[in-house]
Design a protein around this motif. Structure first.
Motif, PDB file in Angstrom:
ATOM      1  N   HIS A 162       0.829  -1.200   0.000  1.00  0.00           N
ATOM      2  CA  HIS A 162       0.000   0.000   0.000  1.00  0.00           C
ATOM      3  C   HIS A 162       0.872   1.262   0.000  1.00  0.00           C
ATOM      4  CE1 HIS A 162      -2.835   2.963   1.729  1.00  0.00           C
ATOM      5  NE2 HIS A 162      -3.736   2.272   1.072  1.00  0.00           N
ATOM      6  N   TRP A 193      -6.394  -7.649  -1.175  1.00  0.00           N
ATOM      7  CA  TRP A 193      -6.730  -6.276  -0.808  1.00  0.00           C
ATOM      8  C   TRP A 193      -8.153  -6.268  -0.277  1.00  0.00           C
ATOM      9  CZ3 TRP A 193      -3.485  -1.999  -1.350  1.00  0.00           C
ATOM     10  CH2 TRP A 193      -2.275  -2.235  -2.021  1.00  0.00           C
ATOM     11  N   VAL A 207      -5.624   2.941  -3.257  1.00  0.00           N
ATOM     12  CA  VAL A 207      -4.934   3.311  -2.007  1.00  0.00           C
ATOM     13  C   VAL A 207      -5.878   4.033  -1.042  1.00  0.00           C
ATOM     14  CG1 VAL A 207      -2.612   3.337  -2.971  1.00  0.00           C
ATOM     15  CG2 VAL A 207      -3.941   5.438  -3.006  1.00  0.00           C
ATOM     16  N   HIS A 240       0.724   8.555 -12.572  1.00  0.00           N
ATOM     17  CA  HIS A 240      -0.731   8.688 -12.756  1.00  0.00           C
ATOM     18  C   HIS A 240      -1.461   7.392 -12.450  1.00  0.00           C
ATOM     19  CE1 HIS A 240       0.965  11.822 -15.367  1.00  0.00           C
ATOM     20  NE2 HIS A 240      -0.112  12.507 -15.026  1.00  0.00           N
ATOM     21  N   GLU A 241      -0.818   6.293 -12.797  1.00  0.00           N
ATOM     22  CA  GLU A 241      -1.467   5.001 -12.590  1.00  0.00           C
ATOM     23  C   GLU A 241      -0.443   3.976 -12.143  1.00  0.00           C
ATOM     24  OE1 GLU A 241      -3.934   3.287 -12.038  1.00  0.00           O
ATOM     25  OE2 GLU A 241      -5.492   4.795 -12.296  1.00  0.00           O
ATOM     26  N   TYR A 242      -0.977   2.832 -11.727  1.00  0.00           N
ATOM     27  CA  TYR A 242      -0.126   1.832 -11.105  1.00  0.00           C
ATOM     28  C   TYR A 242      -0.688   0.461 -11.430  1.00  0.00           C
ATOM     29  CZ  TYR A 242       3.136   0.402  -7.387  1.00  0.00           C
ATOM     30  OH  TYR A 242       4.182  -0.111  -6.684  1.00  0.00           O
ATOM     31  N   VAL A 243       0.113  -0.376 -12.074  1.00  0.00           N
ATOM     32  CA  VAL A 243      -0.321  -1.738 -12.365  1.00  0.00           C
ATOM     33  C   VAL A 243       0.654  -2.688 -11.671  1.00  0.00           C
ATOM     34  CG1 VAL A 243      -0.615  -3.486 -14.172  1.00  0.00           C
ATOM     35  CG2 VAL A 243      -1.355  -1.124 -14.579  1.00  0.00           C
ATOM     36  N   ILE A 244       0.093  -3.649 -10.964  1.00  0.00           N
ATOM     37  CA  ILE A 244       0.935  -4.576 -10.223  1.00  0.00           C
ATOM     38  C   ILE A 244       1.167  -5.837 -11.065  1.00  0.00           C
ATOM     39  CG2 ILE A 244       1.132  -5.927  -8.103  1.00  0.00           C
ATOM     40  CD1 ILE A 244      -0.908  -3.824  -6.892  1.00  0.00           C
ATOM     41  N   LEU A 303       2.386   7.397  -6.402  1.00  0.00           N
ATOM     42  CA  LEU A 303       1.382   8.388  -6.817  1.00  0.00           C
ATOM     43  C   LEU A 303       1.793   9.776  -6.335  1.00  0.00           C
ATOM     44  CD1 LEU A 303      -2.029   6.524  -6.202  1.00  0.00           C
ATOM     45  CD2 LEU A 303      -0.706   6.658  -8.309  1.00  0.00           C
ATOM     46  N   LEU A 305      -8.745   4.495 -18.739  1.00  0.00           N
ATOM     47  CA  LEU A 305      -9.069   5.388 -17.614  1.00  0.00           C
ATOM     48  C   LEU A 305      -8.413   6.750 -17.802  1.00  0.00           C
ATOM     49  CD1 LEU A 305      -8.524   3.262 -14.348  1.00  0.00           C
ATOM     50  CD2 LEU A 305     -10.676   4.185 -15.185  1.00  0.00           C
ATOM     51  N   ASP A 326      -7.070  -1.242 -19.930  1.00  0.00           N
ATOM     52  CA  ASP A 326      -8.086  -0.626 -19.070  1.00  0.00           C
ATOM     53  C   ASP A 326      -7.569   0.649 -18.420  1.00  0.00           C
ATOM     54  OD1 ASP A 326     -10.099  -2.387 -19.447  1.00  0.00           O
ATOM     55  OD2 ASP A 326     -10.166  -3.132 -17.386  1.00  0.00           O
ATOM     56  N   LYS A 327      -6.361   0.573 -17.902  1.00  0.00           N
ATOM     57  CA  LYS A 327      -5.792   1.744 -17.220  1.00  0.00           C
ATOM     58  C   LYS A 327      -5.555   2.882 -18.217  1.00  0.00           C
ATOM     59  CE  LYS A 327      -5.016  -0.035 -13.015  1.00  0.00           C
ATOM     60  NZ  LYS A 327      -5.151   0.535 -11.695  1.00  0.00           N
ATOM     61  N   ASN A 375      -6.134  -4.928 -10.105  1.00  0.00           N
ATOM     62  CA  ASN A 375      -5.484  -4.330 -11.286  1.00  0.00           C
ATOM     63  C   ASN A 375      -6.519  -3.912 -12.321  1.00  0.00           C
ATOM     64  OD1 ASN A 375      -2.715  -4.151 -10.989  1.00  0.00           O
ATOM     65  ND2 ASN A 375      -2.283  -6.138 -11.908  1.00  0.00           N
ATOM     66  N   ARG A 376      -7.639  -4.611 -12.315  1.00  0.00           N
ATOM     67  CA  ARG A 376      -8.601  -4.484 -13.401  1.00  0.00           C
ATOM     68  C   ARG A 376      -9.580  -3.317 -13.185  1.00  0.00           C
ATOM     69  NH1 ARG A 376     -10.175  -8.440 -16.848  1.00  0.00           N
ATOM     70  NH2 ARG A 376      -7.951  -8.766 -16.917  1.00  0.00           N
ATOM     71  N   ASP A 404      -5.516  -5.372 -18.406  1.00  0.00           N
ATOM     72  CA  ASP A 404      -5.343  -4.432 -17.296  1.00  0.00           C
ATOM     73  C   ASP A 404      -4.676  -3.148 -17.771  1.00  0.00           C
ATOM     74  OD1 ASP A 404      -6.340  -6.436 -15.727  1.00  0.00           O
ATOM     75  OD2 ASP A 404      -4.371  -7.114 -15.037  1.00  0.00           O
ATOM     76  N   ILE A 436       2.602   2.147  -3.286  1.00  0.00           N
ATOM     77  CA  ILE A 436       1.707   2.738  -4.308  1.00  0.00           C
ATOM     78  C   ILE A 436       1.478   4.216  -3.976  1.00  0.00           C
ATOM     79  CG2 ILE A 436      -0.520   2.536  -5.491  1.00  0.00           C
ATOM     80  CD1 ILE A 436      -0.578  -0.417  -4.650  1.00  0.00           C
ATOM     81  N   VAL A 437       1.264   4.489  -2.688  1.00  0.00           N
ATOM     82  CA  VAL A 437       1.069   5.879  -2.262  1.00  0.00           C
ATOM     83  C   VAL A 437       2.296   6.714  -2.632  1.00  0.00           C
ATOM     84  CG1 VAL A 437       0.774   7.395  -0.257  1.00  0.00           C
ATOM     85  CG2 VAL A 437      -0.529   5.265  -0.400  1.00  0.00           C
ATOM     86  N   ALA A 449      -5.615   3.598  -9.455  1.00  0.00           N
ATOM     87  CA  ALA A 449      -4.689   3.404  -8.336  1.00  0.00           C
ATOM     88  C   ALA A 449      -5.041   4.319  -7.162  1.00  0.00           C
ATOM     89  CB  ALA A 449      -3.261   3.661  -8.815  1.00  0.00           C
TER      90      ALA A 449
END
Lengths: 121, 278
Positions: free
Chosen positions: A87, B182, B172, A99-103, A94, A117, A113-114, B163-164, A110, A90-91, B168
């Protein structure tokens, strides 16, 4: 649209490059944050950068932080694509300006999709 | 709808050969739920008919459709995006104005599956209303499957699931790590009531709804049942409420008491003349 793929794993560079090409991007791929900064300076400037976190020479967080300090680069969309999944991490990303985060692991949808967005696919 | 052992083997081999996905015995329900819309669309009566069609003349297009139906992840956070944007930009602001006196909203996710839709609604409501203590927003999540209702209540999602489609920033803000998963915040979980409900049978008494999400579920039913379901929606939807269907679904030719409303890229439905019928 141009994408910069930044990952020290050649396999991952290939996967992400193909994926982005499939979405219609011109792709350049590099192996660490320092090479990525050179690529951005040299141009042509990417619309989006997919950024791994853990890399030799300069890591992804450092790259994101440096890109965000340059006003002329503020249009570059930064997406972390990393195994870092805490967590707090990721914080941090950002807060640094990603702007975005993919794990990792991720599915191709995925990333698409991001990008959607972010209005980039 | 039932499928034979032969159907199962045929489909699982097809999916394994073409998408490298292994469907173990016991996954018959998955095949049924994924292929039923395709069966109906193609005018077949059963999965057995569909398989027979494939075996008779194995045309590439149908084979691809079957593989795609079996491999597409059918649920995600903020699925399709547009309905949630419509909630933010029009539906919630309009309802907040209209309900200013009672300060209460009821929203229903009518086939909640593992809960991503209802939590996407909850996150959207929270963004629009902040945590205004003067508003009481209840989200009802219903599904046929007890297993899905349990998952919804738990609000616990794998790495792949978060992820989907989930921004982000929302991850968080609203989730905490729980081992490898999560977990969504208690605050959002407490907005949600879960309840077992079969859309195709008589419904229990439900609160009047301001918004109904009935997405990607009508496709599983034949025309008569679709009509019955929409007639029941008409009775629970408040006269100025909003209905969202899936991208491939419509009330057209099924129930003319609804009218189509375009909100950005989303399609919503409202009762014609704001009148609910008995």
């Amino acid at each position: 649209m141009r994408a910069l793929v930044i990952d020290d794993s050649r396999a991952m560079r290939t996967i992400l490059s193909r994926l982005m090409q499939g979405l219609g991007y011109d792709v350049e791929a590099v192996g660490d944050g320092a090479e990525a900064l050179d690529a951005v300076r040299r141009g042509p400037r990417p619309d989006v950068a997919l950024v791994d976190w853990n890399m030799p020479v300069m890591d992804g967080l450092e790259f994101v932080t440096r890109v965000r300090k340059v006003p002329e680069w503020r249009d570059i969309t930064l997406m972390m694509v990393t195994t870092e999944s805490e967590h707090g991490q990721i914080v941090r990303a950002l807060a640094a300006g990603a702007h975005e985060y993919v794990i990792k692991p991720f599915s191709p949808d995925d990333i698409a999709d991001k990008l959607r967005l972010l209005g980039l696919a | 709808m039932t499928m034979t052992v032969g159907d199962f083997h045929y489909i699982s081999k097809l999916v394994r050969d073409r998408a490298a996905i292994v469907l173990e015995p016991g996954k018959e329900y998955l095949i049924e739920s994924r292929l039923l819309p395709l069966v109906r669309e193609r005018g077949h009566d059963s999965i057995t008919d569909l398989v027979a069609d494939l075996q008779r003349a194995p045309h590439a297009a149908l084979r691809d459709e079957v593989v795609e139906a079996m491999t597409t992840n059918e649920t995600s956070f903020f699925r399709d995006g547009a309905p949630f944007q419509a909630l933010t930009e029009r539906v919630l602001p309009e309802l907040i104005r209209a309900r200013a006196a009672e300060r209460s909203l009821n929203i229903w996710s009518a086939a909640c599956s593992s809960g991503q839709e209802v939590y996407s609604i909850a996150m959207t409501v929270r963004d629009v209303l902040a945590a205004d203590p003067h508003w009481r927003v209840r989200l009802l999540a219903t599904d046929l499957s007890q297993q899905m209702l349990t998952r919804t209540r738990e609000g616990c999602y794998s790495q792949l699931e978060v992820n989907r489609g989930l921004p982000a920033a929302a991850l968080v803000r609203h989730f905490r790590r729980d081992g490898l998963s999560w977990r969504i915040s208690d605050d959002l979980r407490q907005m949600i009531d879960t309840r077992s409900l079969n859309l195709a049978e008589e419904w229990p008494v439900l609160p009047s709804m301001d918004v109904v999400f009935l997405r990607n579920v009508l496709i599983y039913f034949d025309t008569e049942v679709k009509r019955q379901i929409l007639a029941r929606v008409r009775r629970v939807l408040r006269p100025d409420g909003f209905l969202f269907l899936g991208g491939a679904e419509t009330t057209l030719n099924l129930d003319d008491s609804f009218e189509r409303l375009q909100i950005g890229r989303a399609t919503a439905y409202r009762l014609r003349d704001g009148k609910a019928s008995a």
